[in-house]
Design a protein around this motif. Structure first.
Motif, PDB file in Angstrom:
ATOM      1  N   THR A 157      -1.077   7.984   5.777  1.00 35.49           N
ATOM      2  CA  THR A 157       0.191   7.708   6.186  1.00 35.49           C
ATOM      3  C   THR A 157       1.187   7.497   4.758  1.00 35.49           C
ATOM      4  N   LEU A 158       0.789   7.040   3.846  1.00 37.71           N
ATOM      5  CA  LEU A 158       1.690   7.004   2.738  1.00 37.71           C
ATOM      6  C   LEU A 158       1.794   8.340   2.326  1.00 37.71           C
ATOM      7  N   THR A 205       8.565   3.196   3.347  1.00 35.78           N
ATOM      8  CA  THR A 205       7.904   3.157   2.359  1.00 35.78           C
ATOM      9  C   THR A 205       8.404   3.081   0.785  1.00 35.78           C
ATOM     10  N   TYR A 226       0.000  -5.067   2.809  1.00 39.28           N
ATOM     11  CA  TYR A 226      -0.312  -4.452   4.054  1.00 39.28           C
ATOM     12  C   TYR A 226      -1.891  -4.176   3.980  1.00 39.28           C
ATOM     13  N   ASP A 227      -2.412  -3.708   3.166  1.00 38.64           N
ATOM     14  CA  ASP A 227      -3.682  -3.200   3.332  1.00 38.64           C
ATOM     15  C   ASP A 227      -4.882  -4.582   3.351  1.00 38.64           C
ATOM     16  N   THR A 252      -1.874   4.687  16.035  1.00 34.47           N
ATOM     17  CA  THR A 252      -2.367   3.940  14.886  1.00 34.47           C
ATOM     18  C   THR A 252      -3.772   3.161  14.914  1.00 34.47           C
ATOM     19  N   ARG A 303      -4.311   4.566   5.485  1.00 32.85           N
ATOM     20  CA  ARG A 303      -3.121   4.261   4.779  1.00 32.85           C
ATOM     21  C   ARG A 303      -2.754   5.371   3.569  1.00 32.85           C
TER      22      ARG A 303
END
Length: 337
Positions: A316-317, A88, A286-287, A241, A313
């Motif tokens: 996840t982040l 990340t 990515y998004d 995912t 996201r």
């Protein structure tokens, strides 16, 4: 200071790309969908994100098993989550985070940096290959019976062929490739080591490190069981995912049935190319890629796809940075040796 500025610039660029994407699909529409997500569905997304991080530990355990005594299951999960932290925050995701993690793996297993980097490189290669194969098979199903464009299938199939060719070339011509790397890396290693050693490392040190690197890669041919575990872990991550995305899409109001999991499995590996963009967390890149891909393989509107991606996201982040940061804090090997 320069690193801080590059990090800030990357965040601003990525955040700007994400803001532009949201403006394009409609900020109000996305916000309305996000505000309507039920707490239970948010909790389900969080559980799936955590499960994906834990399952990653299976592949990590299998990859480092040939090093020394390997790692226990719990420590493998710790290292996998710590890897998510560096994925990340490092400039280019796994491309730059794996060399960082190799330092800690070498310390934990009482082996060398080059050996640790070798086994982790194999793990990333096998994992990516397995996920692309699964995506290609799923894309075939979607293209034959769904709305997905055919170039999804050709793109994924081409990526699988490309990975196979690359792996064959690297293994077949490892000696000339190693010689070329020694020529390129020797001056760099000599200069770097001169900063903290009275006698800098010469080319022989680089050659020995490369020999250890290649030896560890080739030895995986005799450990098919470990490669199988890496494959199983990678595919399980992919499915988890996709499941998290499906739950998030349901939560933001998308009318998707269970069969929508198949096209979601297809698109999960695609945004990984965003790691080539030097933006922490591939924020924005990515998004945009994932949201756009979901819109192409399903009937979900762009605003709904964007909202679903943001839910996953965000979870996840937060998991990668908070839990991963704690895992990183307990790693041994921070001191340069």
């Amino acid at each position: 200071m320069r690193r801080s500025l590059r990090f800030l610039a990357g965040v601003l660029v990525g955040g700007g790309a994400l803001a532009g994407y949201l403006a394009f699909v409609g900020v109000d529409s996305v916000a309305a969908r996000l505000s309507a997500v039920a707490p239970g569905l948010l909790a389900a997304v969080a559980v799936l994100v955590v499960a994906e991080g834990v399952v990653d530990g299976l592949g990590f355990w299998a990859s480092v098993r040939p090093l020394g005594d390997g790692l226990t299951g719990s420590r493998s999960v710790q290292f996998a989550v710590a890897g998510d932290f560096f994925d990340t925050l490092s400039p280019a995701g796994p491309v730059s985070s794996e060399p960082i993690m190799a330092t800690f793996v070498g310390t934990a297993t009482d082996t060398t940096y080059s050996e640790a980097l070798a086994v982790r490189s194999v793990a990333k290669y096998v994992k990516s290959g397995a996920q692309l194969v699964v995506s290609t098979a799923a894309a075939l199903v979607v293209v034959l019976g769904g709305p997905a464009p055919r170039y999804f299938l050709t793109t994924l199939g081409g990526a699988v062929v490309g990975l196979a060719v690359l792996g064959t070339v690297v293994v077949r011509f490892r000696d000339p490739i190693g010689d070329g790397l020694a020529v390129v890396l020797a001056p760099v290693v000599r200069w770097t080591s001169s900063l903290y050693r009275e006698t800098p490392h010469d080319r022989s040190v680089v050659e020995r490190a490369l020999d250890r690197f290649w030896t560890r890669i080739v030895r995986f041919r005799d450990r098919p069981g470990l490669l199988a575990l890496i494959v199983v872990g990678g595919v399980a991550e992919q499915v988890l995912t996709a499941a998290a995305l499906w739950v998030a899409l349901v939560g933001v109001g998308a009318e998707v049935g269970v069969l929508a999991l198949v096209p979601l499995v297809v698109v999960v590996p695609l945004p990984q190319v965003a790691s080539a963009v030097p933006i922490p967390g591939s924020l924005g890149a990515y998004d945009v890629l994932l949201g756009g891909a979901i819109g192409l393989v399903t009937a979900v509107s762009p605003a709904t796809a964007a909202a679903g991606v943001l839910v996953v996201r965000t979870a996840t982040l937060l998991f990668s940075v908070v839990v991963g940061g704690v895992a990183v804090a307990f790693l041994r090997g921070w001191r340069l040796r």
